[in-house]
Motif scaffolding. Structure first.
Motif: not given
Length: 408
Positions: A100-109, A111-120, A371-375
């Motif tokens: 759970f923790a590992g998945s959270g870290w991976l998706w933070w990395q 979404f930081r690349r794919e999402a519009a900003g930090r809040d998103q 991924i596509f939700l983040g984009r």
């Protein structure tokens, strides 16, 4: 910070704390003798592929011997702990919490690349962890099915991270091979991973030295994983393609009042896969909402919770925003992969069962849609997205709580 932002932050923070409290309770309440990967690992330590018994009903009886049929990698993960503490090891939920923790870290990395900003990115990580079936399988890590799925989600997420963030074909292949050894259908991610590794101006169908190197690097570890699985199957059942599912639910183990007995009848009379299962599975995947049965003279007593779960698209409708993003080649490859994996599960004899949440088999294809939700998520959509996220987290938490109360 505006009043509205403070309010929604407080609500989301309170829901996160509630989830973590439930997780802590699940860890404290775990008892030994519930996860069959413990006896699988114990069998390996004794030089055997069979076991003396299993803790669930999905085991196989072959030539008079009992086998744990599930893919082997979660058993390898459990092996050192079983070696130290025996088959009474009772901290599988702790191990699931690590995924759970590992998945959270991976998706933070990611979404930081794919999402519009930090809040998103923050909201998308909260959705991934607390508004999808992931929370449920982690809480139920004491069961063999859920334990495997929590690790499968982690490794498939790591494969996507390796392709999108690290841009490393060999690493992406390694993790999808590991995911395959937890959840077999994740091997179908390979074409999408190949496309995600391409530069924007590179045609996916071009064949040159770089393409051949990329394909070989991506496929190396998955080929090894498939060979390991084939050898493992042959050692147990005499055929590389026999996983043991042909021998599950033996009549000798029947208990008339056992839960999910209809699954036994399905497998025996209709088979592991059948078109007859499509309507049932499709209704629960797309239409069914959370459902509690009430009983008693005044219909005020909770009598049972629908163990077949609820539709992910009803519990977490914001994932549909993924379809408002750019429909480029990666999107179509991703959508095709999601459709193929989902289509196969819609023909499967079980839709997940024993799930007091959304459809847990969705976790096999959900990382792609995330991924596509983040984009797709635009900055101006953040306030309504946060409100819908709070709704989804609240519904998920309520299902877990009510299901746990009734089951307990």
């Amino acid at each position: 910070m505006t009043v509205k932002r403070i309010a929604i932050t407080t609500i989301l923070g309170g829901l996160v704390l509630a989830f973590l409290a439930v997780l802590a309770l699940a860890i404290l309440r775990e008892v030994p003798g519930t996860n069959s990967y413990a006896v699988l690992a114990e069998g390996w330590l004794n030089g055997r592929f069979d076991t003396d018994h299993c803790f669930d009903t999905d085991c196989a009886l072959f030539n008079g011997l009992t086998y744990i049929i599930f893919p082997p990698l979660p058993g390898v993960i459990a092996l050192p702990f079983v070696a130290l503490f025996g088959s009474d090891f009772r901290f599988f939920v702790v191990l699931s919490a690590l995924t759970f923790a590992g998945s959270g870290w991976l998706w933070w990395q990611i979404f930081r690349r794919e999402a519009a900003g930090r809040d998103q990115a923050t909201l998308l990580v909260l959705l991934t962890l607390f508004a999808t079936p992931l929370a449920f399988v982690v809480l139920r890590g004491d069961g063999v099915w859920f334990f495997a799925q929590s690790w499968g989600f982690l490794f498939s997420s790591a494969a996507l991270y390796s392709a999108l963030v690290r841009r490393n074909a060999l690493l992406a292949g390694l993790f999808i091979g590991m995911a395959f050894l937890c959840r077999q259908m994740t091997i179908l991610y390979l074409p999408l991973l190949y496309v995600l590794l391409l530069e924007a101006n590179t045609a996916w169908y071009s064949i040159d030295r770089a393409a051949i190197k990329r394909a070989l690097s991506l496929a190396a570890f998955p080929v090894i994983a498939i060979l390991i699985y084939f050898v493992y199957n042959y050692a147990r059942f005499g055929s590389p393609l026999e996983t043991g599912y042909s021998y599950i639910f033996p009549v000798e183990w029947d208990v008339a009042d056992s839960g999910g007995f209809f699954l036994r009848l399905r497998v025996r009379e209709l088979g592991i896969f059948s078109p007859d299962y499509f309507l049932f599975n499709a209704v629960y995947m797309f239409v069914a909402g959370p459902h509690v049965d009430f009983a008693g003279r005044y219909m005020t007593e909770m009598a049972g919770f629908d163990a077949n779960g609820a539709s992910l698209f009803l519990v977490t409708p914001v994932i549909l925003l993924a379809f408002l993003g750019k429909w480029d080649r990666a999107f179509w490859f991703g959508l095709g992969t999601c459709g193929l994996v989902m289509g196969l599960t819609l023909l499967y004899h079980s839709n997940g069962f024993s799930q007091y949440s959304a459809q847990r088999y969705a976790l096999d294809w959900l990382p792609i849609l995330l991924i596509f939700l983040g984009r797709a998520l635009k900055a101006e959509w953040t306030p309504p997205f946060a409100l819908l996220l709070a709704y989804s987290m609240g519904v998920t938490l309520a299902m877990l709580a009510i299901g746990g109360i009734i089951a307990g």
